[in-house]
Design a protein around this motif. Structure first.
Motif, PDB file in Angstrom:
ATOM      1  N   ALA B  75      92.004 -17.900  27.317  1.00 39.74           N
ATOM      2  CA  ALA B  75      92.696 -16.990  28.231  1.00 39.74           C
ATOM      3  C   ALA B  75      91.716 -16.095  29.000  1.00 39.74           C
ATOM      4  CB  ALA B  75      93.692 -16.131  27.457  1.00 39.74           C
ATOM      5  N   VAL B  76      90.685 -15.608  28.323  1.00 39.63           N
ATOM      6  CA  VAL B  76      89.779 -14.663  28.991  1.00 39.63           C
ATOM      7  C   VAL B  76      88.991 -15.315  30.131  1.00 39.63           C
ATOM      8  CG1 VAL B  76      87.795 -13.140  28.663  1.00 39.63           C
ATOM      9  CG2 VAL B  76      89.676 -13.077  27.038  1.00 39.63           C
ATOM     10  N   PRO B  77      88.368 -16.490  29.913  1.00 39.11           N
ATOM     11  CA  PRO B  77      87.665 -17.111  31.052  1.00 39.11           C
ATOM     12  C   PRO B  77      88.600 -17.444  32.221  1.00 39.11           C
ATOM     13  CG  PRO B  77      86.973 -18.125  29.009  1.00 39.11           C
ATOM     14  CD  PRO B  77      88.123 -17.235  28.673  1.00 39.11           C
ATOM     15  N   LEU B  78      89.835 -17.903  31.893  1.00 42.84           N
ATOM     16  CA  LEU B  78      90.766 -18.223  32.974  1.00 42.84           C
ATOM     17  C   LEU B  78      91.131 -16.959  33.751  1.00 42.84           C
ATOM     18  CD1 LEU B  78      93.155 -20.889  31.387  1.00 42.84           C
ATOM     19  CD2 LEU B  78      91.462 -21.204  33.182  1.00 42.84           C
ATOM     20  N   ASN B  79      91.413 -15.878  33.000  1.00 43.42           N
ATOM     21  CA  ASN B  79      91.740 -14.627  33.679  1.00 43.42           C
ATOM     22  C   ASN B  79      90.547 -14.063  34.430  1.00 43.42           C
ATOM     23  OD1 ASN B  79      94.400 -14.239  33.442  1.00 43.42           O
ATOM     24  ND2 ASN B  79      94.305 -13.026  31.562  1.00 43.42           N
ATOM     25  N   LEU B  80      89.374 -14.354  33.934  1.00 44.86           N
ATOM     26  CA  LEU B  80      88.157 -13.944  34.642  1.00 44.86           C
ATOM     27  C   LEU B  80      88.125 -14.596  36.020  1.00 44.86           C
ATOM     28  CD1 LEU B  80      85.106 -12.954  34.748  1.00 44.86           C
ATOM     29  CD2 LEU B  80      84.545 -15.105  33.667  1.00 44.86           C
ATOM     30  N   SER B  81      88.354 -15.904  36.066  1.00 43.05           N
ATOM     31  CA  SER B  81      88.301 -16.558  37.378  1.00 43.05           C
ATOM     32  C   SER B  81      89.470 -16.145  38.260  1.00 43.05           C
ATOM     33  CB  SER B  81      88.251 -18.078  37.235  1.00 43.05           C
ATOM     34  OG  SER B  81      88.451 -18.481  35.936  1.00 43.05           O
ATOM     35  N   PHE B  82      90.687 -16.063  37.669  1.00 42.96           N
ATOM     36  CA  PHE B  82      91.826 -15.628  38.484  1.00 42.96           C
ATOM     37  C   PHE B  82      91.614 -14.204  38.982  1.00 42.96           C
ATOM     38  CE2 PHE B  82      94.784 -18.654  35.979  1.00 42.96           C
ATOM     39  CZ  PHE B  82      94.330 -19.700  36.763  1.00 42.96           C
ATOM     40  N   GLY B  83      91.104 -13.353  38.115  1.00 42.37           N
ATOM     41  CA  GLY B  83      90.899 -11.956  38.492  1.00 42.37           C
ATOM     42  C   GLY B  83      89.906 -11.824  39.627  1.00 42.37           C
ATOM     43  N   VAL B  84      88.804 -12.566  39.541  1.00 36.54           N
ATOM     44  CA  VAL B  84      87.800 -12.517  40.607  1.00 36.54           C
ATOM     45  C   VAL B  84      88.394 -13.056  41.903  1.00 36.54           C
ATOM     46  CG1 VAL B  84      85.613 -13.472  41.406  1.00 36.54           C
ATOM     47  CG2 VAL B  84      85.816 -12.667  39.064  1.00 36.54           C
ATOM     48  N   ALA B  85      89.130 -14.186  41.801  1.00 42.29           N
ATOM     49  CA  ALA B  85      89.725 -14.770  42.998  1.00 42.29           C
ATOM     50  C   ALA B  85      90.717 -13.806  43.635  1.00 42.29           C
ATOM     51  CB  ALA B  85      90.421 -16.090  42.648  1.00 42.29           C
ATOM     52  N   ALA B  86      91.558 -13.179  42.795  1.00 42.03           N
ATOM     53  CA  ALA B  86      92.560 -12.253  43.331  1.00 42.03           C
ATOM     54  C   ALA B  86      91.886 -11.050  43.977  1.00 42.03           C
ATOM     55  CB  ALA B  86      93.508 -11.806  42.218  1.00 42.03           C
ATOM     56  N   ALA B  87      90.887 -10.491  43.295  1.00 46.49           N
ATOM     57  CA  ALA B  87      90.199  -9.317  43.839  1.00 46.49           C
ATOM     58  C   ALA B  87      89.491  -9.673  45.141  1.00 46.49           C
ATOM     59  CB  ALA B  87      89.194  -8.779  42.821  1.00 46.49           C
ATOM     60  N   TRP B  88      88.891 -10.853  45.176  1.00 45.49           N
ATOM     61  CA  TRP B  88      88.210 -11.322  46.379  1.00 45.49           C
ATOM     62  C   TRP B  88      89.209 -11.421  47.534  1.00 45.49           C
ATOM     63  CZ3 TRP B  88      83.068 -13.155  47.118  1.00 45.49           C
ATOM     64  CH2 TRP B  88      82.857 -13.789  48.346  1.00 45.49           C
ATOM     65  N   VAL B 206      86.167  -7.787  31.633  1.00 47.18           N
ATOM     66  CA  VAL B 206      86.285  -8.889  30.678  1.00 47.18           C
ATOM     67  C   VAL B 206      86.384  -8.359  29.248  1.00 47.18           C
ATOM     68  CG1 VAL B 206      84.988 -10.778  29.630  1.00 47.18           C
ATOM     69  CG2 VAL B 206      85.214 -10.652  32.098  1.00 47.18           C
ATOM     70  N   LEU B 207      85.614  -7.315  28.946  1.00 41.81           N
ATOM     71  CA  LEU B 207      85.665  -6.738  27.603  1.00 41.81           C
ATOM     72  C   LEU B 207      87.054  -6.187  27.298  1.00 41.81           C
ATOM     73  CD1 LEU B 207      82.259  -4.887  27.195  1.00 41.81           C
ATOM     74  CD2 LEU B 207      83.128  -6.821  25.897  1.00 41.81           C
ATOM     75  N   LEU B 208      87.614  -5.442  28.262  1.00 42.07           N
ATOM     76  CA  LEU B 208      88.948  -4.884  28.067  1.00 42.07           C
ATOM     77  C   LEU B 208      89.968  -6.002  27.920  1.00 42.07           C
ATOM     78  CD1 LEU B 208      89.038  -1.923  30.600  1.00 42.07           C
ATOM     79  CD2 LEU B 208      88.907  -1.821  28.123  1.00 42.07           C
ATOM     80  N   CYS B 209      89.826  -7.014  28.773  1.00 40.88           N
ATOM     81  CA  CYS B 209      90.729  -8.152  28.759  1.00 40.88           C
ATOM     82  C   CYS B 209      90.674  -8.847  27.403  1.00 40.88           C
ATOM     83  CB  CYS B 209      90.325  -9.098  29.883  1.00 40.88           C
ATOM     84  SG  CYS B 209      91.331 -10.560  30.032  1.00 40.88           S
ATOM     85  N   ASN B 210      89.473  -9.002  26.875  1.00 39.10           N
ATOM     86  CA  ASN B 210      89.270  -9.671  25.598  1.00 39.10           C
ATOM     87  C   ASN B 210      89.887  -8.873  24.446  1.00 39.10           C
ATOM     88  OD1 ASN B 210      88.057 -11.704  23.892  1.00 39.10           O
ATOM     89  ND2 ASN B 210      86.702 -10.057  23.220  1.00 39.10           N
ATOM     90  N   ALA B 211      89.681  -7.564  24.478  1.00 41.25           N
ATOM     91  CA  ALA B 211      90.227  -6.723  23.419  1.00 41.25           C
ATOM     92  C   ALA B 211      91.740  -6.862  23.381  1.00 41.25           C
ATOM     93  CB  ALA B 211      89.834  -5.267  23.657  1.00 41.25           C
ATOM     94  N   ARG B 212      92.333  -6.850  24.548  1.00 40.29           N
ATOM     95  CA  ARG B 212      93.783  -6.950  24.610  1.00 40.29           C
ATOM     96  C   ARG B 212      94.257  -8.351  24.211  1.00 40.29           C
ATOM     97  NH1 ARG B 212      98.445  -4.527  26.965  1.00 40.29           N
ATOM     98  NH2 ARG B 212     100.029  -5.652  25.806  1.00 40.29           N
ATOM     99  N   ALA B 213      93.505  -9.372  24.628  1.00 43.32           N
ATOM    100  CA  ALA B 213      93.902 -10.748  24.337  1.00 43.32           C
ATOM    101  C   ALA B 213      93.933 -10.992  22.828  1.00 43.32           C
ATOM    102  CB  ALA B 213      92.957 -11.731  25.015  1.00 43.32           C
ATOM    103  N   MET B 214      92.953 -10.450  22.115  1.00 41.71           N
ATOM    104  CA  MET B 214      92.897 -10.680  20.672  1.00 41.71           C
ATOM    105  C   MET B 214      93.968  -9.895  19.930  1.00 41.71           C
ATOM    106  SD  MET B 214      88.901 -11.162  19.731  1.00 41.71           S
ATOM    107  CE  MET B 214      88.408  -9.498  20.048  1.00 41.71           C
ATOM    108  N   GLY B 215      94.358  -8.759  20.495  1.00 40.93           N
ATOM    109  CA  GLY B 215      95.309  -7.905  19.795  1.00 40.93           C
ATOM    110  C   GLY B 215      96.753  -8.101  20.207  1.00 40.93           C
ATOM    111  N   GLU B 216      97.004  -8.928  21.229  1.00 42.18           N
ATOM    112  CA  GLU B 216      98.350  -9.058  21.761  1.00 42.18           C
ATOM    113  C   GLU B 216      99.347  -9.517  20.695  1.00 42.18           C
ATOM    114  OE1 GLU B 216      99.943  -8.097  24.140  1.00 42.18           O
ATOM    115  OE2 GLU B 216     101.771  -9.242  23.812  1.00 42.18           O
ATOM    116  N   PHE B 217     100.482  -8.787  20.633  1.00 46.30           N
ATOM    117  CA  PHE B 217     101.458  -9.117  19.606  1.00 46.30           C
ATOM    118  C   PHE B 217     102.800  -9.567  20.211  1.00 46.30           C
ATOM    119  CE2 PHE B 217     104.959  -7.943  16.817  1.00 46.30           C
ATOM    120  CZ  PHE B 217     104.608  -8.624  15.661  1.00 46.30           C
ATOM    121  N   GLY B 218     103.357  -8.738  21.058  1.00 48.44           N
ATOM    122  CA  GLY B 218     104.742  -8.924  21.514  1.00 48.44           C
ATOM    123  C   GLY B 218     105.023 -10.282  22.131  1.00 48.44           C
ATOM    124  N   ALA B 219     104.334 -10.569  23.238  1.00 42.27           N
ATOM    125  CA  ALA B 219     104.587 -11.800  23.979  1.00 42.27           C
ATOM    126  C   ALA B 219     104.270 -13.011  23.110  1.00 42.27           C
ATOM    127  CB  ALA B 219     103.754 -11.833  25.249  1.00 42.27           C
TER     128      ALA B 219
END
Lengths: 350, 285
Positions: B75-88, B206-219
């Motif tokens: 999830a993190v690498p994919l969001n990394l690329s999507f995030g960069v593309a979206a921001a760009w 990416v660090l913040l994204c990773n922290a959240r990805a590992m801890g995600e519970f609800g979804a």
């Protein structure tokens, strides 16, 4: 390598940025695009570089149709107003960039790139700053790096957008003289944009005066200064007295004063007359062909004295040299005579 | 920030007020953050290291740890690329629907994670809109790893883009234009000019994204199905252990998650400390 632009037009929404611009830049000349902000000069420059796109028109650089080419294919060097140096690269890497991004088969060897960069650093007199980052340089140094970076790709033409705009007055003057000398050595066809008429008059071989997306006049600095084609050019080029007059029978009248002048205007009616402060003659007394005036203020700056004169309710500025001012021996409130030489009259519509 | 509080300023509050404010803030942090964190470790180790060790090496626990790392690793690498593309896209171009895109990027922040999990079930579950089609093609998204990845990506999507957009907006397109005028192609432009300028902001996102990805519970909880050893991530495994009154094991696994979070925090602080100026200035040297 000449540039021939014909009938170039560009619209941003409802705003006509460029309106049918046709222009030829001769091989090896240094041309200034001069105009106030919003005149379209930067847009035109960016279209020449391929950073903006024209809606219609054609553009030939070195005899080759260019409008459809990418900036990469155009081989145009561009110097940005705010330098736009790569902040994370050293001066050396900034200058080498254009060579390093070339396709492998066109790319010079590492050693050749280094040699070229050092030549350019030498040219812009910055050899000792090769390892510095842009943030460590002064404005003038940054602009010289930007210039070296643009020259590194051996461009066919060099385009400069307000190259001295962000510098302080002293550096600005030094750098523009330096640029003129550099151009005289290299003879690369160059176009620079400026809103500073003094800069254009001093540096350029020819000046293109622009206003509201159109070209007002093209000519050498002397032509443009001595014989402005339109009221706009006269007004913009410098510090002229602008008088609203009435033309009847080939004579211009300024509320009662008849200005006996070589008038290029046949039509009668309201018109605008321009006279430069240094073309206003002051007499201690009201001599023949002079009008009576009252001195409102006198400011002496360096070698000249600036008079503000009240001529029948119109304020006219006059500049005389200091010796002459001393000879006149006038004080604020004194009565004197005034004669307007070199007046040009334009009909109100132009 | 600490500097501003500690040094007396001519217009500052009185000493007592300052001490009171600092004291309140520290007390609040202590009671609600620090004490619970310590409690996790105390509880996890209260029966000794042996019990702790067997809890975290239990096959189900190991499988949960693996799955959590796998999901975050995808999830993190994919969001990394999507995030960069979206921001760009948002910062370097003008296009219609741009403000809609910016709003959509923020959507996961405002929607409860449980809802995003439910939406995926509604779309891809057996009774969902695409369920029959997926079944016919023998593709299982829900109650399997792909569903976990999708749910995690949805929740963590904004982190990278949100970090980059203001940074790239501030930097503008000047350097990109210069690179283009010097003959750089799109790829060179990105690798040599844009990426070096955003690298620290990107790492931070990416660090913040990773922290959240590992801890995600609800979804994740909704789409997982809680199959032990198969679709249980660490947070889900902790919940199951807790519900079985196996408190020591629950806290032992929780302590691992806490350690991962702490490592992320330390890395983030180290980055801020080392490159703080560049982060706020927007990259570069």
């Amino acid at each position: 390598m000449s540039i021939v632009a014909s009938r170039i037009a560009k619209r941003f929404g409802s705003y006509q940025a460029l309106d049918n611009i046709s222009l030829t830049v001769h091989s090896g000349e240094l041309l200034a695009l001069l105009g106030p902000s919003g005149s379209g000069k930067t847009t035109l420059l960016r279209i020449l570089a391929g950073l903006d796109f024209a809606d219609t028109g054609s553009l030939e650089i070195d005899g080759r149709e260019t409008l459809g080419l990418s900036p990469r294919e155009r081989q145009v060097g561009f110097v940005f107003q705010h330098y736009s140096l790569f902040r994370h690269m050293t001066v050396f890497d900034n200058i080498a960039f254009g060579l390093q991004v070339r396709a492998r088969r066109d790319r010079p060897s590492k050693a050749a790139i280094a040699e070229r960069v050092h030549q350019l650093l030498d040219l812009v007199q910055m050899e000792w700053l090769a390892d510095h980052y842009p943030a460590q340089l002064s404005g003038g140094q940054r602009q010289r790096v930007a210039l070296a970076r643009a020259l590194a790709i051996e461009p066919k033409v060099l385009l400069l957008d307000e190259p001295f705009g962000a510098l302080d007055a002293k550096v600005r003057k030094e750098l523009r003289r330096w640029l003129r000398r550099l151009h005289d050595e290299m003879h690369i066809t160059s176009v620079f944009v400026t809103h500073d008429q003094e800069e254009a008059l001093e540096v350029a071989d020819r000046i293109v005066v622009m206003s509201q997306g159109r070209i007002e006049q093209v000519g050498t600095p002397t032509e443009v200064y001595d014989t402005p084609a339109t009221a706009f050019v006269f007004d913009f080029l410098g510090n002229a007295n602008r008088l609203e007059v009435e033309v009847t029978d080939g004579r211009a009248h300024l509320s009662g004063l008849a200005l006996d002048l070589p008038i290029r205007l046949a039509a009668s009616g309201p018109a605008i007359a321009f006279v430069r402060p240094q073309d206003v003659d002051i007499g201690k007394t009201v001599e023949a062909t002079m009008a009576p005036a009252v001195v409102r203020s006198i400011v002496t700056i360096g070698p000249t004295a600036r008079f503000e004169l009240d001529v029948g309710g119109h304020l006219i500025e006059a500049v005389v040299d200091r010796e002459r001012s001393r000879g006149l021996d006038l004080a604020v409130g004194d009565h004197c005579g005034v004669r307007l030489g070199q007046v040009q009259v334009f009909s109100r519509s132009s | 920030m600490g500097e501003g509080l500690a040094s007396p300023r001519p217009l500052g509050e009185s000493r007592t007020t300052r001490l009171l404010l600092i004291g309140t803030a520290l007390a609040f942090l202590g009671i609600f953050l620090f004490v619970p964190l310590v409690a996790v470790f105390v509880e996890a180790l209260c029966r000794g290291v042996g019990v702790y060790w067997s809890a975290v090496t239990d096959p189900y626990a190991v499988s949960a740890i693996r799955l959590t790392l796998l999901v975050a690793g995808i999830a993190v690498p994919l969001n990394l690329s999507f995030g960069v593309a979206a921001a760009w896209a948002v910062t370097k171009f003008e296009f219609t629907g741009k403000s809609l895109l910016v709003t959509l990027i923020d959507l996961p922040f405002s929607v409860s994670p449980v809802i995003s999990g439910m939406v995926y079930i509604l779309l891809f579950g057996l009774q969902g809109w695409f369920g029959p089609w997926l079944l016919a093609h023998d593709i299982q998204l829900m109650f399997a790893v792909p569903g976990l990845v999708m749910a995690t990506m949805f929740v963590t999507f904004p982190f990278v883009a949100r970090e980059l957009i203001p940074l790239m907006q501030e930097q503008g397109t000047d350097e990109e234009e210069a690179a283009v005028s010097l003959g750089a192609g799109g790829f060179q432009l990105f690798w040599r000019v844009t990426l070096p300028n955003i690298r620290w902001g990107l790492l931070y996102g990416v660090l913040l994204c990773n922290a959240r990805a590992m801890g995600e519970f609800g979804a994740v909880s909704v789409v997982s199905g809680h199959i032990r050893g198969l679709t249980n991530t660490m947070p889900l495994h902790i919940e199951i252990l807790y519900n079985e009154y196996n408190l020591v094991a629950a806290f032992a696994v929780a302590s691992l998650l806490a350690v991962l979070a702490l490592i992320t925090l330390v890395a983030k602080s180290a980055l801020e400390w080392r490159y703080g100026g560049e982060l706020s200035r927007g990259g570069g040297s």
